[in-house]
Design a protein around this motif. Structure first.
Motif, PDB file in Angstrom:
ATOM      1  N   VAL A 107     -10.302 -76.082 -57.578  1.00 24.17           N
ATOM      2  CA  VAL A 107     -11.277 -75.048 -57.269  1.00 24.17           C
ATOM      3  C   VAL A 107     -12.368 -75.439 -58.041  1.00 24.17           C
ATOM      4  O   VAL A 107     -13.606 -75.334 -57.567  1.00 24.17           O
ATOM      5  CB  VAL A 107     -10.766 -73.822 -57.770  1.00 24.17           C
ATOM      6  N   LEU A 108     -12.537 -75.806 -59.302  1.00 23.20           N
ATOM      7  CA  LEU A 108     -13.875 -76.041 -60.182  1.00 23.20           C
ATOM      8  C   LEU A 108     -14.556 -77.269 -60.038  1.00 23.20           C
ATOM      9  O   LEU A 108     -15.779 -76.964 -60.099  1.00 23.20           O
ATOM     10  CB  LEU A 108     -13.142 -76.128 -61.749  1.00 23.20           C
TER      11      LEU A 108
ATOM     12  N   TRP B 151     -14.597 -78.213 -56.792  1.00 20.56           N
ATOM     13  CA  TRP B 151     -14.894 -78.251 -55.445  1.00 20.56           C
ATOM     14  C   TRP B 151     -14.240 -79.036 -54.371  1.00 20.56           C
ATOM     15  O   TRP B 151     -14.656 -79.367 -53.359  1.00 20.56           O
ATOM     16  CB  TRP B 151     -16.457 -78.042 -55.199  1.00 20.56           C
TER      17      TRP B 151
ATOM     18  N   LYS C  45     -13.066 -76.881 -50.989  1.00 16.87           N
ATOM     19  CA  LYS C  45     -14.160 -76.097 -50.732  1.00 16.87           C
ATOM     20  C   LYS C  45     -14.084 -74.641 -50.290  1.00 16.87           C
ATOM     21  O   LYS C  45     -15.003 -74.084 -50.590  1.00 16.87           O
ATOM     22  CB  LYS C  45     -15.029 -76.914 -49.885  1.00 16.87           C
TER      23      LYS C  45
ATOM     24  N   SER D  54     -13.163 -72.602 -53.163  1.00 14.17           N
ATOM     25  CA  SER D  54     -14.064 -72.574 -54.102  1.00 14.17           C
ATOM     26  C   SER D  54     -15.516 -71.525 -53.514  1.00 14.17           C
ATOM     27  O   SER D  54     -15.857 -70.544 -54.217  1.00 14.17           O
ATOM     28  CB  SER D  54     -14.395 -73.579 -54.364  1.00 14.17           C
TER      29      SER D  54
ATOM     30  N   SER E 258     -16.443 -68.035 -55.288  1.00 15.36           N
ATOM     31  CA  SER E 258     -18.031 -67.900 -55.666  1.00 15.36           C
ATOM     32  C   SER E 258     -18.510 -66.611 -54.899  1.00 15.36           C
ATOM     33  O   SER E 258     -18.974 -65.826 -55.354  1.00 15.36           O
ATOM     34  CB  SER E 258     -18.568 -68.958 -55.559  1.00 15.36           C
TER      35      SER E 258
ATOM     36  N   PHE F 246     -18.725 -67.566 -65.457  1.00 14.36           N
ATOM     37  CA  PHE F 246     -18.040 -67.912 -64.144  1.00 14.36           C
ATOM     38  C   PHE F 246     -19.097 -68.825 -63.458  1.00 14.36           C
ATOM     39  O   PHE F 246     -18.564 -69.986 -62.777  1.00 14.36           O
ATOM     40  CB  PHE F 246     -17.775 -66.752 -63.251  1.00 14.36           C
TER      41      PHE F 246
ATOM     42  N   GLN G 163     -18.150 -72.620 -62.492  1.00  9.24           N
ATOM     43  CA  GLN G 163     -17.930 -73.296 -60.927  1.00  9.24           C
ATOM     44  C   GLN G 163     -19.270 -74.347 -60.594  1.00  9.24           C
ATOM     45  O   GLN G 163     -19.369 -74.854 -59.653  1.00  9.24           O
ATOM     46  CB  GLN G 163     -18.442 -72.010 -59.942  1.00  9.24           C
ATOM     47  N   THR G 164     -20.091 -74.619 -61.847  1.00 13.04           N
ATOM     48  CA  THR G 164     -21.161 -75.628 -61.230  1.00 13.04           C
ATOM     49  C   THR G 164     -20.981 -76.602 -62.256  1.00 13.04           C
ATOM     50  O   THR G 164     -21.072 -77.929 -61.752  1.00 13.04           O
ATOM     51  CB  THR G 164     -22.517 -74.766 -61.383  1.00 13.04           C
TER      52      THR G 164
END
Length: 220
Positions: free
Chosen positions: A37-38, A40, A43, A46, A50, A166, A170-171
């Motif tokens: 998930v982190l 991606w 996808k 994720s 998001s 968060f 995620q990025t």
């Protein structure tokens, strides 16, 4: 004139991984569904996570929704949709909706808890080592970063801070995994500059602080 350069400052010195890690970034993140998930790699999950977190942030922070009110409205809407769907299916002889009894299995929560526990212990151990002065350069960097964080915290609510964390989760791992070589190169340069600054500070300031004479211990 002291010489602040050393062999470790040379560009030809072999670069070490960021934060001294030896494993690939996916292994550091747990190597399971959490890492997928982190980074991606999954996808759909994720993107859905998001999107969902962004919608919640907009509802709570921008639209200023109350949590209890939002939860009640979502529950009412969901119950009405399921009721109308089931009633229509029975009336028109349609296939009834297949509603899953569970979305996430037990192993997912167990894996997430283990990953969080391991990372928290590693972060706590690193914090203690830095606070004890085992890594002087990182000590001053940590103090500076925590001060900047405290200043930023004055302009963010707790919900905004959680959403910012968060977004970073995620990025940043995804971008680091994609541009690892470039990040390592610039991080190496920054680390060498910080070490030079610390040696300069140690030579010009700390070493010039007058110290009292060392008293010899009297033998019994």
């Amino acid at each position: 004139m002291p010489n602040y350069s050393s062999d470790s400052d040379n560009e030809t010195t072999p670069q070490t991984k960021l934060f001294g890690r030896q494993r690939p970034i996916r292994s550091v993140l747990g190597g399971g569904q959490v890492a997928d998930v982190l980074l991606w790699e999954n996808k759909k999950v994720s993107a859905a996570l998001s999107f969902g977190m962004t919608v919640l942030w907009l509802l709570f922070e921008v639209a200023e929704y109350n949590f209890v009110t939002l939860f009640s409205h979502i529950s009412i809407t969901a119950m009405l949709i399921v009721f109308i769907w089931c009633t229509s299916a029975e009336f028109f002889n349609w296939n009834p909706p297949v509603i899953p009894r569970s979305i996430l299995d037990k192993s997912t929560f167990h894996e997430f808890a283990l990953t969080f526990h391991e990372r928290f212990n590693q972060a706590l151990s690193s914090f203690v080592d830095i606070a004890c002065g085992k890594q002087p350069a990182l000590f001053f960097v940590a103090i500076f970063c925590l001060y900047i964080l405290s200043v930023i915290g004055n302009y963010f609510t707790f919900l905004n801070f959680l959403f910012l964390c968060f977004v970073c989760l995620q990025t940043l791992p995804f971008l680091y995994n994609k541009y690892e070589d470039e990040v390592e190169r610039y991080a190496g340069k920054l680390t060498r500059e910080v070490k030079k600054m610390y040696r300069r500070f140690d030579s010009n300031v700390l070493n010039n602080i007058p110290r009292g004479p060392v008293k010899e211990k009297k033998g019994r």
